[in-house]
Design an enzyme around this catalytic site. Structure first.
Site, PDB file in Angstrom:
ATOM      1  N   LYS B  63      44.512  48.814  40.618  1.00 19.91           N
ATOM      2  CA  LYS B  63      45.798  47.893  40.737  1.00 19.91           C
ATOM      3  C   LYS B  63      47.066  48.267  40.341  1.00 19.91           C
ATOM      4  O   LYS B  63      47.043  49.289  39.297  1.00 19.91           O
ATOM      5  CB  LYS B  63      45.373  46.638  39.904  1.00 19.91           C
ATOM      6  CG  LYS B  63      46.326  45.534  40.156  1.00 19.91           C
ATOM      7  CD  LYS B  63      45.681  44.202  39.293  1.00 19.91           C
ATOM      8  CE  LYS B  63      46.636  43.032  39.383  1.00 19.91           C
ATOM      9  NZ  LYS B  63      46.341  42.008  38.497  1.00 19.91           N
ATOM     10  N   SER B 138      45.756  37.754  40.846  1.00 23.12           N
ATOM     11  CA  SER B 138      47.015  38.734  41.418  1.00 23.12           C
ATOM     12  C   SER B 138      46.505  39.983  41.692  1.00 23.12           C
ATOM     13  O   SER B 138      47.108  40.950  42.493  1.00 23.12           O
ATOM     14  CB  SER B 138      47.871  38.931  40.522  1.00 23.12           C
ATOM     15  OG  SER B 138      47.355  39.419  39.058  1.00 23.12           O
ATOM     16  N   SER B 162      43.033  36.499  37.271  1.00 25.12           N
ATOM     17  CA  SER B 162      43.552  37.625  38.215  1.00 25.12           C
ATOM     18  C   SER B 162      42.353  38.402  38.748  1.00 25.12           C
ATOM     19  O   SER B 162      42.710  39.183  39.811  1.00 25.12           O
ATOM     20  CB  SER B 162      44.805  38.267  37.676  1.00 25.12           C
ATOM     21  OG  SER B 162      45.953  37.428  37.857  1.00 25.12           O
TER      22      SER B 162
END
Lengths: 483, 467
Positions: B63, B138, B162
């Site tokens: 990420k 996210s 997330s």
């Protein structure tokens, strides 16, 4: 000047609280491994952590905690088993993360006091708290605009906050001088004022005795103890004049302008920051290990006040000598080392304060040309009568020029204490100056000094001065004409 | 190891699949050259017979809020669009040390603030199951990269859901470890007291392997726990016989789709028939947790994001300014997206003098109470079972209103506030989109959680083939 007297004769009482930022003498910063050394090239002592780069986290330096504990113990504070680091938020170009990590609601130390010598009495000025925090960086305004040096960002500090019990600029200066001597004696700080290792802000207000506290003004830019005293005195005058004139005091921050000899408003309450303190989630609460507290307690050194008392009470030194010898850690360490050789305390104090300090001419003791041990050996030769004070000074001069004690003593030779040799020189001097002898017998006793000089000159300075004195008096008396 | 299994071959395949799925916008950057070089080095070591780690040659995606030296790290924000870190996050460094190869950085909602990956400054990521739907967020890029078969393991971060929520929308496994289990050093902070780093993976076993490689204390993160990190893979197949499972029936009452409800109920039945002691458990209403989260997370974010000021790194306005304050406001105004600005304002307000007790102080009290309730419930059962999301993935563009978006996280936020580990396991499809269940466990009891998750995985028979 503990009180300002108004024209009307009514008294105003001055109320002062001091906040001292003291840099802890660690080799690395509070939350990263960067060096704290002063004088490096701008931004040479920085890393992603103290630059506040994305993804970085603070890791608390245990050595800084140890030094804060040491100061807390020495000042008689209540050490807090649990203390908490918080974030103090504001935007400024010298503050990389947009917040300063500091202790807020739960500092590492509560209470305590600074014992200060005020002439004949020692007073304890109570402390509110001591907390740990990181320093910010430095802005350099120059021709190329403003540049940022973040070497200092993240340097460990303790803030020592006094209760508002100081009553004059003199007290404030004495408090700061004593506090600085204490943190230096503890090895907790180098105390360098010019490098910003020991900085002070003062909160000043005035009130009628017994009345509630007046509105306080925070004074900054107090770069020396003299500035502190003068700034406070100016501010007290300004505030009493304003109140006398029926005005009021605005709560604000004012800067001391040494050149102009006055304080100037810097920022008012309406511009005051809302620091939005909250506990820093990147640092767990600091739990003080009892091993650290106990090992620090066991290793606490003698504090300047205790040392002064020892010099005065146990060694019999006068207030002045005790004061000068304890003014800094190096001097008292040197003096104690001279004493350790067996030297007489008063003689040693004279030699350190006069001969040695005279030679150093303001330079620090670390630059002393003669070691304490060597000075001790010289004083031992003096005490045994092997050399006179005069010869000792000659020897000291040679040692300052690099000679060893042994070669310096050999060069100056031994003093002559042989009575017949001294009598011969005295008689020769008296024979050579009959008019001075007559003057002596006529009542001018001051001429003895002249004879001593003549004898010393003749004996190349080696004569035992006490013997010369006593033999002179004896032989002069012997020559008195019977009336 | 044969030719097809060699690191060079595996990495080449991962990069080829990533390029084929470029339209998903799962990656913000691919590092074909760096990954190829790393794979070649690993292949040479294998051929020499050198010792290699347990994840040798496994392609992973990271990420883009975890810093990796030599690659850009944007956090999905314009304010960091050209930022390169001087160091690599501890979690990533440990995976690399175990033999994994980073093929690229994945898309996310800006600074992790969002639940759909539509709030990235670099465009939304599409759901591999159906590109009209969001992948969740996210960590949407990481979930999509795993679901599309590009990598078996991707790193995400979970602050309020997330990792788990995008794993749910993309039909993959998502593990949020205990807060403190994995070092946060190198994770760009959103809300530090809630932020965790964890794996999104095709299988429970891969999630366990990744966690085993990452877990453990770290001198750079003093909040990382010294709790020993066992090899989570060795107990995976021990079964659930005798384990107590508490079903959060209360969470299934309203606003949950039939697919999600039957996923939870079906899983409870399967665990019971596998020998677990399954019972019903009730816990406080999730709305208080949601309210507390939306005070605490923005408050910490307002402080964590103060460093993006245009002075030392990141976006600086090109408009001539006359003061430092103007430099800050222009650089930050241009660099941050609207959701980030909204949360910074919210958090700044919540921490302000005069409001602190009413907002931040009260939210922390709610958090403490909720944590007590969860830990008490977990005294009686080994794991809690409930939904991860109210339903399958929403359509792209459907989540305009911040409150609607916030409600997608209502089942994941409690574990974040309590700091306990939680995992999403996919179990089936609803309207052609994946759904599954959430399991929550005791602090540092990831081994138990993974064991139960593995049983759920076996019994669900869920097919992981989005592409």
């Amino acid at each position: 000047m503990s009180d300002a007297t108004t024209p009307a004769g009514l008294q105003w009482e001055t109320v002062i609280g001091l906040e001292v930022h003291c840099q802890l003498a660690t080799t690395t910063k509070l939350f990263c491994g960067c060096p704290t050394r002063f004088g490096l090239a701008p931004n040479a002592a920085t890393c992603p952590v103290c630059l506040g780069h994305p993804g970085t986290l603070p890791a608390l330096n245990a050595a800084a905690v140890r030094l804060a504990v040491r100061v807390g113990l020495a000042l008689g504070c209540e050490l807090q088993t649990v203390s908490v680091f918080a974030r103090k938020s504001y935007f400024y170009a010298d503050l990389p993360k947009g917040y300063q990590i500091t202790q807020y609601e739960r500092p590492i130390c509560l209470g305590g006091a600074v014992p200060v010598d005020l002439g004949d009495l020692t007073r304890e000025f109570p402390l509110t708290r001591i907390h740990m925090e990181e320093d910010a960086g430095k802005l350099i305004h120059g021709e190329r605009g403003t540049e940022i040096d973040l070497n200092r960002a993240g340097t460990p500090l303790i803030e020592i906050v006094s209760e508002p019990t100081l009553r004059s600029g003199d007290e404030a200066a004495a408090y700061l001088k004593e506090l600085r001597a204490i943190v230096m004696a503890l090895g907790a700080s180098d105390g360098h004022l010019e490098e910003g290792s020991f900085r002070c802000d003062a909160n000043v207000s005035v009130r009628r005795p017994g009345a509630a506290l007046g509105t306080k003004v925070e004074l900054k830019n107090l770069n020396s103890f003299g500035f502190v005293k003068r700034a406070i005195e100016f501010e007290v005058g300004r505030q009493t004049a304003a109140l006398e004139a029926g005005g009021s005091i605005v709560q604000e921050t004012r800067l001391w302008d040494e050149a102009a000899g006055r304080t100037r408003a810097m920022r008012g309450k309406e511009d005051a920051h809302d620091y939005r303190y909250f506990p820093d989630p990147d640092l767990l609460p600091l739990i003080l290990p009892s091993e650290i507290v106990e090992s620090e307690r066991a290793a606490l050194p003698e504090l300047p006040g205790q040392r002064r008392a020892r010099y005065r009470d146990a060694l019999g030194l006068g207030r002045y000598d005790a004061e000068v010898l304890t003014a800094d850690e190096e001097t008292s360490r040197y003096y104690d080392a001279v004493l350790a050789t067996g030297a007489d305390p008063k003689t040693a104090a004279n030699w350190v304060n006069t001969e040695l300090k005279g030679r150093l001419d303001g330079r620090p003791l670390s630059e002393a040309p003669v070691t304490a041990e060597a000075l001790g050996q010289l004083l031992a030769a003096l005490a045994s009568g092997r050399i006179s004070g005069k010869l000792a000074k000659d020897g000291f001069a040679r040692m300052c020029a690099g000679a060893s004690v042994a070669s310096a003593l050999a060069a100056v030779g031994e003093q002559v204490s042989d009575v017949s040799a001294i009598d011969a020189a005295v008689s020769a001097a008296l024979d050579a100056t009959p008019s001075e002898v007559a003057a002596f017998h006529g009542g001018k006793t001051k001429v003895v000094g002249f004879f001593v000089g003549q004898v010393m000159k003749a004996m190349k300075g080696r004569a035992n001065p006490e013997l010369v004195n006593s033999r002179l008096l004896v032989l002069l008396q012997a020559r008195r004409q019977p009336q | 190891m044969t030719g097809n299994d060699l690191p060079t071959a595996r990495i080449a395949r991962a990069i080829a699949v990533a390029e084929r799925h470029a339209d998903l916008n799962a990656f913000l950057s691919l590092d074909a050259a760096g990954a190829t070089a790393a794979a070649q080095a690993l292949t040479r070591r294998l051929e020499r017979g050198d010792r290699v780690g347990p994840l040798v040659g496994v392609p992973i995606a990271v990420k883009d809020n975890l810093v990796v030296e030599g690659m850009k790290t944007t956090a999905g924000s314009r304010i960091l669009s050209d930022f390169q870190s001087k160091f690599t996050a501890t979690a990533v460094r440990r995976l690399i040390a175990a033999g994994a190869v980073v093929v690229g950085k994945t898309n996310l909602d800006e600074f992790g603030m969002g639940s759909s990956t539509e709030r990235s400054a670099f465009g939304p990521t599409l759901n591999p199951w159906n590109p009209r739907y969001v992948p969740g967020g996210s960590s949407g890029g990481s979930a999509a990269a795993v679901a599309a078969g590009i990598v078996p393991i991707a790193l995400g971060s979970d602050t309020g859901g997330s990792i788990r929520q995008p794993a749910a929308y993309c039909g993959v496994v998502g593990l949020k470890p205990t807060w403190g289990r994995v070092s946060r050093y190198g994770l760009i902070a959103y809300a530090s007291s809630l932020d965790t780093v964890g794996p999104i993976a095709r299988t429970v076993r891969d999630a366990a392997r990744a966690l085993a490689a990452m877990a453990g204390d770290d001198p750079h993160d003093t909040t990382a726990s010294r709790e020993p990190a066992p090899d989570f893979t060795t107990t995976l197949d021990d079964g659930v016989a005798g384990l107590r499972v508490g079903v959060l029936d209360g969470w299934l009452d309203d606003d949950v789709t039939p697919g999600v409800r039957s996923a939870v109920r079906g899983t409870a039945n399967q665990l019971a028939s596998a020998g677990a002691d399954v019972r019903s458990v009730s816990l406080p209403d999730v709305s208080a947790a949601l309210a507390a989260y939306y005070v605490i997370a923005p408050a910490e974010a307002s402080s964590n994001l103060a460093r993006y000021d245009g002075v030392r790194f990141g976006h600086r306005t090109s408009v001539p300014v006359t003061s430092l304050a103007e430099l800050y406001s222009r650089s930050r105004g241009e660099g941050f997206g609207p959701e980030v600005i909204r949360r910074i304002l919210l958090g700044t307000f919540a921490l302000s003098a005069g409001y602190y007790d009413a907002y931040y102080g009260r939210a922390q009290a709610v958090r403490a109470e909720l944590t007590r309730a969860f830990l008490a419930a977990l005294m009686d059962v080994d794991v809690l079972l409930g939904p991860t999301t109210p339903g399958p993935a929403p359509l792209l563009g459907e989540l305009q209103d911040p409150v609607t978006m916030a409600l997608l996280d209502k089942f994941t936020i409690s574990a974040s506030l309590a700091g306990i580990p939680a995992i999403h396991v996919p179990t089936g499809l609803e309207r052609g989109l994946p759904v599954g269940v959430q399991l929550m466990g005791r602090p540092f009891a990831e081994a138990t959680l993974l064991k139960v998750a593995r049983t759920v995985e076996i019994h669900s028979g869920f097919e992981r083939s989005a592409s």
